[in-house]
Structures are given as C-alpha cells and as structure tokens.
Design a protein around this motif. Structure first.
Motif, PDB file in Angstrom:
ATOM      1  N   SER A 246     -24.681  39.180 -28.736  1.00 23.03           N
ATOM      2  CA  SER A 246     -23.995  39.231 -29.905  1.00 23.03           C
ATOM      3  C   SER A 246     -25.388  40.776 -30.917  1.00 23.03           C
ATOM      4  N   GLY A 247     -26.234  40.901 -30.186  1.00 27.24           N
ATOM      5  CA  GLY A 247     -27.052  42.045 -32.089  1.00 27.24           C
ATOM      6  C   GLY A 247     -27.216  41.079 -32.900  1.00 27.24           C
ATOM      7  N   PHE A 248     -27.836  39.574 -32.367  1.00 26.91           N
ATOM      8  CA  PHE A 248     -28.639  38.630 -33.463  1.00 26.91           C
ATOM      9  C   PHE A 248     -29.980  39.183 -32.995  1.00 26.91           C
ATOM     10  N   PHE A 249     -30.215  38.934 -32.166  1.00 27.50           N
ATOM     11  CA  PHE A 249     -31.843  39.543 -31.752  1.00 27.50           C
ATOM     12  C   PHE A 249     -31.937  40.890 -31.148  1.00 27.50           C
ATOM     13  N   HIS A 250     -33.096  41.244 -30.382  1.00 30.37           N
ATOM     14  CA  HIS A 250     -33.654  42.466 -29.271  1.00 30.37           C
ATOM     15  C   HIS A 250     -33.531  41.917 -28.186  1.00 30.37           C
ATOM     16  N   GLU A 251     -33.266  42.493 -26.880  1.00 34.17           N
ATOM     17  CA  GLU A 251     -33.522  42.169 -25.739  1.00 34.17           C
ATOM     18  C   GLU A 251     -35.476  41.028 -25.804  1.00 34.17           C
ATOM     19  N   SER A 252     -36.063  41.950 -25.959  1.00 42.79           N
ATOM     20  CA  SER A 252     -37.358  41.761 -26.924  1.00 42.79           C
ATOM     21  C   SER A 252     -37.940  40.011 -27.201  1.00 42.79           C
ATOM     22  N   ASP A 253     -36.797  39.498 -28.046  1.00 44.04           N
ATOM     23  CA  ASP A 253     -37.059  38.199 -28.423  1.00 44.04           C
ATOM     24  C   ASP A 253     -36.110  37.584 -27.566  1.00 44.04           C
ATOM     25  N   SER A 254     -35.633  37.826 -26.295  1.00 45.55           N
ATOM     26  CA  SER A 254     -34.770  37.154 -26.093  1.00 45.55           C
ATOM     27  C   SER A 254     -35.048  35.513 -25.283  1.00 45.55           C
ATOM     28  N   LYS A 255     -37.061  35.854 -24.410  1.00 49.25           N
ATOM     29  CA  LYS A 255     -37.315  34.824 -24.047  1.00 49.25           C
ATOM     30  C   LYS A 255     -37.743  33.217 -25.377  1.00 49.25           C
ATOM     31  N   ALA A 256     -38.482  34.007 -26.364  1.00 48.23           N
ATOM     32  CA  ALA A 256     -38.495  33.177 -27.213  1.00 48.23           C
ATOM     33  C   ALA A 256     -37.426  32.393 -27.860  1.00 48.23           C
ATOM     34  N   VAL A 257     -36.507  33.162 -27.913  1.00 46.64           N
ATOM     35  CA  VAL A 257     -35.362  32.594 -28.509  1.00 46.64           C
ATOM     36  C   VAL A 257     -34.693  31.325 -27.679  1.00 46.64           C
ATOM     37  N   ALA A 258     -34.607  31.252 -26.763  1.00 48.00           N
ATOM     38  CA  ALA A 258     -34.525  30.786 -25.392  1.00 48.00           C
ATOM     39  C   ALA A 258     -35.894  29.526 -25.186  1.00 48.00           C
ATOM     40  N   LYS A 259     -36.564  29.612 -25.529  1.00 45.56           N
ATOM     41  CA  LYS A 259     -37.470  28.976 -25.192  1.00 45.56           C
ATOM     42  C   LYS A 259     -37.095  27.908 -26.708  1.00 45.56           C
ATOM     43  N   SER A 260     -37.281  28.416 -28.121  1.00 45.46           N
ATOM     44  CA  SER A 260     -36.312  27.651 -28.850  1.00 45.46           C
ATOM     45  C   SER A 260     -35.572  26.213 -28.977  1.00 45.46           C
ATOM     46  N   ILE A 261     -34.826  27.317 -28.231  1.00 45.18           N
ATOM     47  CA  ILE A 261     -33.336  26.238 -27.893  1.00 45.18           C
ATOM     48  C   ILE A 261     -34.125  25.746 -26.789  1.00 45.18           C
TER      49      ILE A 261
ATOM     50  N   LEU B 133     -24.891  19.675 -23.585  1.00 44.94           N
ATOM     51  CA  LEU B 133     -26.078  19.669 -22.594  1.00 44.94           C
ATOM     52  C   LEU B 133     -26.260  19.843 -20.839  1.00 44.94           C
ATOM     53  N   GLU B 134     -24.409  19.707 -21.082  1.00 36.30           N
ATOM     54  CA  GLU B 134     -24.027  19.531 -18.868  1.00 36.30           C
ATOM     55  C   GLU B 134     -24.083  20.791 -18.940  1.00 36.30           C
ATOM     56  N   ALA B 135     -23.462  21.886 -19.396  1.00 31.34           N
ATOM     57  CA  ALA B 135     -23.348  23.225 -18.821  1.00 31.34           C
ATOM     58  C   ALA B 135     -23.500  24.390 -18.932  1.00 31.34           C
ATOM     59  N   ASP B 136     -24.445  23.862 -20.344  1.00 30.90           N
ATOM     60  CA  ASP B 136     -25.717  24.981 -20.728  1.00 30.90           C
ATOM     61  C   ASP B 136     -26.632  25.290 -20.544  1.00 30.90           C
ATOM     62  N   THR B 137     -27.173  27.001 -21.141  1.00 30.39           N
ATOM     63  CA  THR B 137     -28.287  26.362 -20.123  1.00 30.39           C
ATOM     64  C   THR B 137     -29.076  27.339 -22.015  1.00 30.39           C
ATOM     65  N   PRO B 138     -30.265  27.314 -21.797  1.00 33.21           N
ATOM     66  CA  PRO B 138     -31.476  28.181 -22.899  1.00 33.21           C
ATOM     67  C   PRO B 138     -30.931  29.602 -22.475  1.00 33.21           C
ATOM     68  N   GLU B 139     -31.442  29.815 -21.665  1.00 30.90           N
ATOM     69  CA  GLU B 139     -31.271  31.331 -21.129  1.00 30.90           C
ATOM     70  C   GLU B 139     -29.759  31.668 -21.469  1.00 30.90           C
ATOM     71  N   GLU B 140     -29.261  31.478 -21.442  1.00 31.20           N
ATOM     72  CA  GLU B 140     -27.708  31.858 -21.389  1.00 31.20           C
ATOM     73  C   GLU B 140     -27.232  31.780 -23.108  1.00 31.20           C
ATOM     74  N   VAL B 141     -27.495  31.240 -23.030  1.00 35.54           N
ATOM     75  CA  VAL B 141     -27.396  31.065 -25.303  1.00 35.54           C
ATOM     76  C   VAL B 141     -27.526  32.452 -25.650  1.00 35.54           C
ATOM     77  N   ALA B 142     -29.470  32.273 -25.317  1.00 31.53           N
ATOM     78  CA  ALA B 142     -30.093  33.730 -25.995  1.00 31.53           C
ATOM     79  C   ALA B 142     -29.468  34.794 -25.357  1.00 31.53           C
ATOM     80  N   TYR B 143     -29.282  35.152 -24.138  1.00 35.54           N
ATOM     81  CA  TYR B 143     -28.157  36.075 -23.233  1.00 35.54           C
ATOM     82  C   TYR B 143     -27.277  36.570 -24.503  1.00 35.54           C
ATOM     83  N   GLU B 144     -26.683  35.610 -25.024  1.00 35.18           N
ATOM     84  CA  GLU B 144     -25.035  35.955 -25.015  1.00 35.18           C
ATOM     85  C   GLU B 144     -26.110  36.130 -26.462  1.00 35.18           C
ATOM     86  N   MET B 145     -26.698  35.512 -27.771  1.00 39.13           N
ATOM     87  CA  MET B 145     -26.685  36.329 -28.902  1.00 39.13           C
ATOM     88  C   MET B 145     -27.907  37.881 -28.811  1.00 39.13           C
ATOM     89  N   VAL B 146     -28.398  37.746 -28.401  1.00 38.35           N
ATOM     90  CA  VAL B 146     -28.802  39.331 -28.118  1.00 38.35           C
ATOM     91  C   VAL B 146     -27.448  40.263 -27.080  1.00 38.35           C
TER      92      VAL B 146
END
Lengths: 27, 97
Positions: free
Chosen positions: B64-79, B49-62
C-alpha cells in the motif's frame, strides 16, 4: 474527518490518520 | 524486544471476546527505518489472532506504499511483538477479560 484516509489492500482496510501530538512528544 | 523504531498499540480496548484486534502502528524513531515512510501518520488496522500473520499485514502495508520493502521485516516484528504480548495478557486474565 478530512485528515483520515482509508486504504484497502487485498481486503484489508488501513485507516491512516495523523499521530496524536501527545504521542509524538512521548517518543 | 529489539527496538525497531516502530510502535504498535491497541487502537481499542481489548474486549477479549473474539480473535479480532484493532491495532495502530506508527513510526517512533525514523532513524531506525531504512526506506521511505511517512513520519507522523498512524495506521490503524484489524488483526485476527487466528487468521492473520504479522508478515502478511507487513506485506500489505508495503504494497500500500506505507513502508519500503526494506522495512517490512521491522514492521512484521513490531506487530508480532505486540500480538505476542496481547496473547500473554489474555492468557493471564480470567475468561472473557
């Protein structure tokens, strides 16, 4: 288990596993 | 919160003892995602909660091939929505949950 896969990216660890059947039905 | 088609939940009981959470994310409504993704796989990860941001985690997921770049905003928003809710619950609970 063989169904779980661990992926590392920039020092972050992601554990990938099948979504439990019960959760899929929920959605 | 706007439905992104993704679901994020706590992977373990929130002990509130430190700023690290175990979260689990999966696709609940594939039609709401634009790019390629794996439908019936849950991705478990730790979120500080102190060190991470949802955008950063979403970027790592993209990356890593879990999601497409076009969905990174949706992943970040959900987190972000889930983390915001957890923070609110923590504020309401007595110290140390």
């Amino acid at each position: 288990s063989s169904l779980t896969q661990v992926v590392h990216s920039a020092g972050r660890r992601f554990i990938v596993s099948p979504v439990p059947e019960s959760r899929l039905r929920e959605s | 919160a706007e439905d992104t088609g993704l679901r994020v939940e706590l992977a373990e009981e929130d002990g509130c003892s430190n700023s690290s959470l175990a979260l689990r994310l999966w696709v609940e409504d594939p039609k709401k995602l634009k790019g390629k993704h794996k439908d019936n796989e849950a991705i478990e990860f730790s979120f500080n909660l102190e060190a991470d941001t949802p955008e950063e985690v979403a970027y790592e997921m993209v990356k890593s091939g879990f999601f497409h770049e076009s969905d990174s905003k949706a992943v970040a928003k959900s987190i972000r929505d889930r983390v915001t809710l957890i923070k609110k619950i923590r504020e309401k609970k007595p110290a140390g949950c």
